[in-house]
Motif scaffolding. Sequence first.
Motif, PDB file in Angstrom:
ATOM      1  N   VAL A 100       0.859  -1.185   0.000  1.00 56.39           N
ATOM      2  CA  VAL A 100       0.000   0.000   0.000  1.00 56.39           C
ATOM      3  C   VAL A 100       0.896   1.235   0.000  1.00 56.39           C
ATOM      4  O   VAL A 100       2.121   1.130   0.098  1.00 56.39           O
ATOM      5  CB  VAL A 100      -0.945   0.032   1.229  1.00 56.39           C
ATOM      6  CG1 VAL A 100      -2.040  -1.019   1.111  1.00 56.39           C
ATOM      7  CG2 VAL A 100      -0.150  -0.145   2.526  1.00 56.39           C
ATOM      8  N   GLY A 116     -12.187   4.033  -7.595  1.00 59.73           N
ATOM      9  CA  GLY A 116     -11.209   3.184  -8.268  1.00 59.73           C
ATOM     10  C   GLY A 116     -11.379   3.067  -9.765  1.00 59.73           C
ATOM     11  O   GLY A 116     -10.623   2.355 -10.424  1.00 59.73           O
ATOM     12  N   ARG A 132      -7.270   3.665  -5.856  1.00 62.20           N
ATOM     13  CA  ARG A 132      -8.268   3.399  -4.829  1.00 62.20           C
ATOM     14  C   ARG A 132      -7.858   4.023  -3.495  1.00 62.20           C
ATOM     15  O   ARG A 132      -6.703   3.938  -3.081  1.00 62.20           O
ATOM     16  CB  ARG A 132      -8.448   1.898  -4.627  1.00 62.20           C
ATOM     17  CG  ARG A 132      -9.316   1.220  -5.674  1.00 62.20           C
ATOM     18  CD  ARG A 132      -9.396  -0.258  -5.405  1.00 62.20           C
ATOM     19  NE  ARG A 132     -10.274  -0.935  -6.338  1.00 62.20           N
ATOM     20  CZ  ARG A 132     -10.153  -2.214  -6.687  1.00 62.20           C
ATOM     21  NH1 ARG A 132      -9.164  -2.946  -6.166  1.00 62.20           N
ATOM     22  NH2 ARG A 132     -11.000  -2.767  -7.534  1.00 62.20           N
ATOM     23  N   GLU A 188      -8.153   3.473   0.283  1.00 60.30           N
ATOM     24  CA  GLU A 188      -8.464   2.341   1.152  1.00 60.30           C
ATOM     25  C   GLU A 188      -8.843   2.776   2.557  1.00 60.30           C
ATOM     26  O   GLU A 188      -9.595   2.074   3.239  1.00 60.30           O
ATOM     27  CB  GLU A 188      -7.283   1.368   1.170  1.00 60.30           C
ATOM     28  CG  GLU A 188      -6.939   0.858  -0.227  1.00 60.30           C
ATOM     29  CD  GLU A 188      -6.083  -0.391  -0.202  1.00 60.30           C
ATOM     30  OE1 GLU A 188      -5.777  -0.901   0.906  1.00 60.30           O
ATOM     31  OE2 GLU A 188      -5.713  -0.862  -1.292  1.00 60.30           O
ATOM     32  N   GLU A 217      -4.075   2.562  -2.648  1.00 61.34           N
ATOM     33  CA  GLU A 217      -3.656   1.422  -3.441  1.00 61.34           C
ATOM     34  C   GLU A 217      -2.233   1.630  -3.962  1.00 61.34           C
ATOM     35  O   GLU A 217      -1.873   2.730  -4.377  1.00 61.34           O
ATOM     36  CB  GLU A 217      -4.632   1.277  -4.609  1.00 61.34           C
ATOM     37  CG  GLU A 217      -4.240   0.317  -5.692  1.00 61.34           C
ATOM     38  CD  GLU A 217      -5.200   0.373  -6.876  1.00 61.34           C
ATOM     39  OE1 GLU A 217      -5.113  -0.526  -7.733  1.00 61.34           O
ATOM     40  OE2 GLU A 217      -6.022   1.314  -6.946  1.00 61.34           O
ATOM     41  N   ARG A 229      -4.335  -3.268 -12.301  1.00 62.65           N
ATOM     42  CA  ARG A 229      -5.796  -3.409 -12.180  1.00 62.65           C
ATOM     43  C   ARG A 229      -6.505  -2.777 -13.364  1.00 62.65           C
ATOM     44  O   ARG A 229      -7.509  -3.285 -13.855  1.00 62.65           O
ATOM     45  CB  ARG A 229      -6.254  -2.776 -10.862  1.00 62.65           C
ATOM     46  CG  ARG A 229      -7.744  -2.852 -10.623  1.00 62.65           C
ATOM     47  CD  ARG A 229      -8.106  -2.377  -9.227  1.00 62.65           C
ATOM     48  NE  ARG A 229      -7.698  -1.002  -8.957  1.00 62.65           N
ATOM     49  CZ  ARG A 229      -8.396   0.072  -9.371  1.00 62.65           C
ATOM     50  NH1 ARG A 229      -9.496  -0.075 -10.086  1.00 62.65           N
ATOM     51  NH2 ARG A 229      -7.971   1.293  -9.065  1.00 62.65           N
TER      52      ARG A 229
END
Length: 306
Positions: free
Chosen positions: A72, A95, A100, A102, A114, A216
């Motif tokens: 992270v 996201g 993102r 968190e 993220e 991602r």
Amino acid sequence: MSTPDATLVSLPTQLRRSIPVWFGERGQAWLDRVPTIALEVARKWQLELGPAYENSTNALVLFARRPNGGRVVLKLPFLYEHNQHEADALEHYRGQGAVRLEAIDHETGALLLEHVAPGTPLGACTADSEIVAIGCKLLRRLWRQVTEPHPFRSSIALAETWALELSSGLERHADHFRADFATDALAASKLLCAPSVNEVLVNHDLHLENVLAAEREPWLLIDPKPLVGDPALDAGQFALQCLSRETRTMAAHDLATKLSRDLAVDRERLIGWAMSCALRNALTALDAGHGAHEQIELARQFHQAF
């Protein structure tokens, strides 16, 4: 990789230099206490802290791991007008096209983000056509309607501030600008004070180093400085970034035409935002006693693109 005391939280040189220059005594006070804040937040979130990101200018950004080994990023921003709603923007994006969020520590403003890998910036791409295609696709993904109530400042307020700054700055440094150019630049900046047809969530600080290659999704935005308003603001700043590249191959006229078409934004407003941003950069440099030839030349090229 653990960090047992605040003295081992190393502040990057660029951060130590920029914060006091931009924010004075309040900035220095933040620098003095941010290593301790980092440790406190790391304990709260059970993080093992790693090295700092060296190129950050207004936040301490630390690579970190969760107890399960997951990677992270811990970000501790120096909060000011333009970045105080970063977390709100990331919550809106969820996201989709952006990193993102968190977790957030509301007391300190710390963000747990993220980890983006490989993290190669869009600016590292070599082909203009590739950068333009990626940027347009990402912007279309990020633009979304924001319903009231929301915390975001309007792009109209930004445009009004810029118009005032340009008016005084162009007069102050009149010897650097032709009279007809200054007149047209002021007219273009005032055009931006009128509402746009389509108002969406936009970014006050869009640049090629804040778009990173990811796993991602192909590309993700980091570090948003959100506003609600004119999508041509994003398009204009993106155009200025593209034209600023040493390896650029597209002229301002062609770039503005392509971006306005591909992003469905008003071409004159796009050019107006690009010119205004370049001129603000130039006037800031001139006020500081520095050279501003590059930014003045970029503004001139967009002026010719009208």
